[in-house]
Scaffold this motif. Sequence first.
Motif, PDB file in Angstrom:
ATOM      1  N   ASP A 151     -20.195  47.592   2.952  1.00 39.69           N
ATOM      2  CA  ASP A 151     -21.019  46.201   3.935  1.00 39.69           C
ATOM      3  C   ASP A 151     -21.751  45.387   2.836  1.00 39.69           C
ATOM      4  OD1 ASP A 151     -22.889  44.718   5.479  1.00 39.69           O
ATOM      5  OD2 ASP A 151     -23.287  46.293   6.633  1.00 39.69           O
ATOM      6  N   ALA A 152     -21.265  44.077   2.675  1.00 37.03           N
ATOM      7  CA  ALA A 152     -21.942  43.414   1.750  1.00 37.03           C
ATOM      8  C   ALA A 152     -23.478  42.847   2.005  1.00 37.03           C
ATOM      9  CB  ALA A 152     -21.435  42.130   1.695  1.00 37.03           C
ATOM     10  N   SER A 153     -23.956  43.001   3.136  1.00 38.45           N
ATOM     11  CA  SER A 153     -25.342  42.947   3.373  1.00 38.45           C
ATOM     12  C   SER A 153     -26.304  44.272   2.939  1.00 38.45           C
ATOM     13  CB  SER A 153     -25.579  42.865   4.980  1.00 38.45           C
ATOM     14  OG  SER A 153     -25.351  43.794   5.711  1.00 38.45           O
ATOM     15  N   GLN A 154     -25.608  45.303   3.098  1.00 33.53           N
ATOM     16  CA  GLN A 154     -26.173  46.443   2.484  1.00 33.53           C
ATOM     17  C   GLN A 154     -26.480  46.347   0.775  1.00 33.53           C
ATOM     18  OE1 GLN A 154     -24.610  49.994   3.762  1.00 33.53           O
ATOM     19  NE2 GLN A 154     -25.061  49.872   5.902  1.00 33.53           N
ATOM     20  N   SER A 155     -25.111  45.867   0.481  1.00 36.71           N
ATOM     21  CA  SER A 155     -25.401  45.364  -1.145  1.00 36.71           C
ATOM     22  C   SER A 155     -26.252  44.777  -1.565  1.00 36.71           C
ATOM     23  CB  SER A 155     -24.030  45.162  -1.660  1.00 36.71           C
ATOM     24  OG  SER A 155     -23.056  46.265  -1.443  1.00 36.71           O
ATOM     25  N   ILE A 156     -26.473  43.585  -0.749  1.00 40.08           N
ATOM     26  CA  ILE A 156     -27.504  42.594  -1.075  1.00 40.08           C
ATOM     27  C   ILE A 156     -28.967  42.945  -0.915  1.00 40.08           C
ATOM     28  CG2 ILE A 156     -28.372  40.255  -0.268  1.00 40.08           C
ATOM     29  CD1 ILE A 156     -25.554  39.544   0.404  1.00 40.08           C
ATOM     30  N   MET A 189     -13.045  34.529  -1.783  1.00 32.18           N
ATOM     31  CA  MET A 189     -13.102  33.102  -1.428  1.00 32.18           C
ATOM     32  C   MET A 189     -11.771  32.360  -2.302  1.00 32.18           C
ATOM     33  SD  MET A 189     -15.021  32.271   1.056  1.00 32.18           S
ATOM     34  CE  MET A 189     -14.620  30.505   1.211  1.00 32.18           C
ATOM     35  N   GLY A 190     -11.640  32.902  -3.376  1.00 27.54           N
ATOM     36  CA  GLY A 190     -10.205  32.583  -4.039  1.00 27.54           C
ATOM     37  C   GLY A 190      -9.047  32.732  -3.151  1.00 27.54           C
ATOM     38  N   ALA A 191      -8.941  33.856  -2.431  1.00 31.14           N
ATOM     39  CA  ALA A 191      -7.920  34.105  -1.662  1.00 31.14           C
ATOM     40  C   ALA A 191      -7.957  33.348  -0.734  1.00 31.14           C
ATOM     41  CB  ALA A 191      -7.660  35.603  -1.478  1.00 31.14           C
ATOM     42  N   PHE A 192      -9.208  33.333   0.093  1.00 35.08           N
ATOM     43  CA  PHE A 192      -8.960  32.159   1.166  1.00 35.08           C
ATOM     44  C   PHE A 192      -8.824  30.856   0.965  1.00 35.08           C
ATOM     45  CE2 PHE A 192     -11.450  29.652   4.390  1.00 35.08           C
ATOM     46  CZ  PHE A 192     -11.197  30.154   5.442  1.00 35.08           C
ATOM     47  N   GLY A 193      -9.415  30.399  -0.236  1.00 36.35           N
ATOM     48  CA  GLY A 193      -8.856  28.999  -0.685  1.00 36.35           C
ATOM     49  C   GLY A 193      -7.413  28.664  -0.649  1.00 36.35           C
ATOM     50  N   ILE A 194      -6.542  29.933  -1.139  1.00 32.76           N
ATOM     51  CA  ILE A 194      -5.180  29.709  -1.140  1.00 32.76           C
ATOM     52  C   ILE A 194      -4.679  29.384   0.268  1.00 32.76           C
ATOM     53  CG2 ILE A 194      -3.073  30.795  -1.413  1.00 32.76           C
ATOM     54  CD1 ILE A 194      -4.677  31.899  -4.011  1.00 32.76           C
ATOM     55  N   LEU A 195      -5.175  30.311   1.230  1.00 34.89           N
ATOM     56  CA  LEU A 195      -4.739  30.121   2.857  1.00 34.89           C
ATOM     57  C   LEU A 195      -5.234  28.813   3.131  1.00 34.89           C
ATOM     58  CD1 LEU A 195      -3.692  31.671   5.142  1.00 34.89           C
ATOM     59  CD2 LEU A 195      -5.832  32.485   5.596  1.00 34.89           C
ATOM     60  N   GLU A 196      -6.460  28.601   3.031  1.00 34.84           N
ATOM     61  CA  GLU A 196      -6.891  26.920   3.507  1.00 34.84           C
ATOM     62  C   GLU A 196      -6.028  25.863   2.668  1.00 34.84           C
ATOM     63  OE1 GLU A 196     -11.076  24.446   3.552  1.00 34.84           O
ATOM     64  OE2 GLU A 196     -11.019  26.259   2.770  1.00 34.84           O
ATOM     65  N   GLN A 197      -5.899  26.030   1.638  1.00 42.25           N
ATOM     66  CA  GLN A 197      -5.084  24.934   1.134  1.00 42.25           C
ATOM     67  C   GLN A 197      -3.587  24.957   1.732  1.00 42.25           C
ATOM     68  OE1 GLN A 197      -5.983  22.620  -1.030  1.00 42.25           O
ATOM     69  NE2 GLN A 197      -4.237  21.655  -0.427  1.00 42.25           N
ATOM     70  N   ALA A 198      -2.872  25.862   1.851  1.00 42.22           N
ATOM     71  CA  ALA A 198      -1.571  26.095   2.483  1.00 42.22           C
ATOM     72  C   ALA A 198      -1.818  25.538   3.645  1.00 42.22           C
ATOM     73  CB  ALA A 198      -1.099  27.626   2.315  1.00 42.22           C
ATOM     74  N   LEU A 199      -2.673  25.619   4.578  1.00 41.75           N
ATOM     75  CA  LEU A 199      -2.775  25.210   6.015  1.00 41.75           C
ATOM     76  C   LEU A 199      -2.978  23.673   5.801  1.00 41.75           C
ATOM     77  CD1 LEU A 199      -2.481  25.281   9.016  1.00 41.75           C
ATOM     78  CD2 LEU A 199      -4.906  25.987   8.979  1.00 41.75           C
ATOM     79  N   LEU A 205     -21.436  38.265  -4.507  1.00 41.16           N
ATOM     80  CA  LEU A 205     -20.816  38.431  -3.122  1.00 41.16           C
ATOM     81  C   LEU A 205     -20.269  37.509  -2.171  1.00 41.16           C
ATOM     82  CD1 LEU A 205     -22.974  41.632  -2.372  1.00 41.16           C
ATOM     83  CD2 LEU A 205     -20.940  41.807  -3.247  1.00 41.16           C
ATOM     84  N   ALA A 206     -21.262  36.360  -2.442  1.00 40.94           N
ATOM     85  CA  ALA A 206     -20.754  35.112  -1.393  1.00 40.94           C
ATOM     86  C   ALA A 206     -19.436  34.309  -1.538  1.00 40.94           C
ATOM     87  CB  ALA A 206     -21.806  34.004  -1.479  1.00 40.94           C
ATOM     88  N   VAL A 207     -19.104  34.567  -3.025  1.00 40.01           N
ATOM     89  CA  VAL A 207     -17.739  33.944  -3.354  1.00 40.01           C
ATOM     90  C   VAL A 207     -16.758  35.110  -3.525  1.00 40.01           C
ATOM     91  CG1 VAL A 207     -19.071  32.064  -4.625  1.00 40.01           C
ATOM     92  CG2 VAL A 207     -18.272  34.323  -5.773  1.00 40.01           C
ATOM     93  N   LEU A 208     -17.039  36.517  -3.261  1.00 38.66           N
ATOM     94  CA  LEU A 208     -16.109  37.582  -3.229  1.00 38.66           C
ATOM     95  C   LEU A 208     -15.021  37.071  -2.166  1.00 38.66           C
ATOM     96  CD1 LEU A 208     -15.459  40.040  -4.660  1.00 38.66           C
ATOM     97  CD2 LEU A 208     -16.648  41.216  -2.497  1.00 38.66           C
TER      98      LEU A 208
END
Length: 108
Positions: free
Chosen positions: A20-25, A40-50, A35-38
Amino acid sequence: MDFAQRLPGRYRILFGAAWDASQSIERAPAMAPDLAVLGMGAFGILEQALTDCVAAGRSTSSDPATDAAALWVGLHGFAQLQVAASLFPWPAGLQESIIERLALLTRD
């Protein structure tokens, strides 16, 4: 999806709410920016593909960021359910259907 199907135990460890990221924070506030960008690189690829699909006239999305998030949530949910409910009679082609519908893909 391939990773979840090939290595369901590892997928469960990575995405099965064991972490749980919130517990780590709370424990280490200095980690918040990392953690905020963890992931996001993979998500950025998905967003760019769309976004590319929209530009090519293959998607009717008017908000690729939101639709990519819906697709991300849908696929993670599907992968998690396949791991958790392996005996369910999953319909053939369901993954493609999820992608097509959530990405608002068009058929040419």
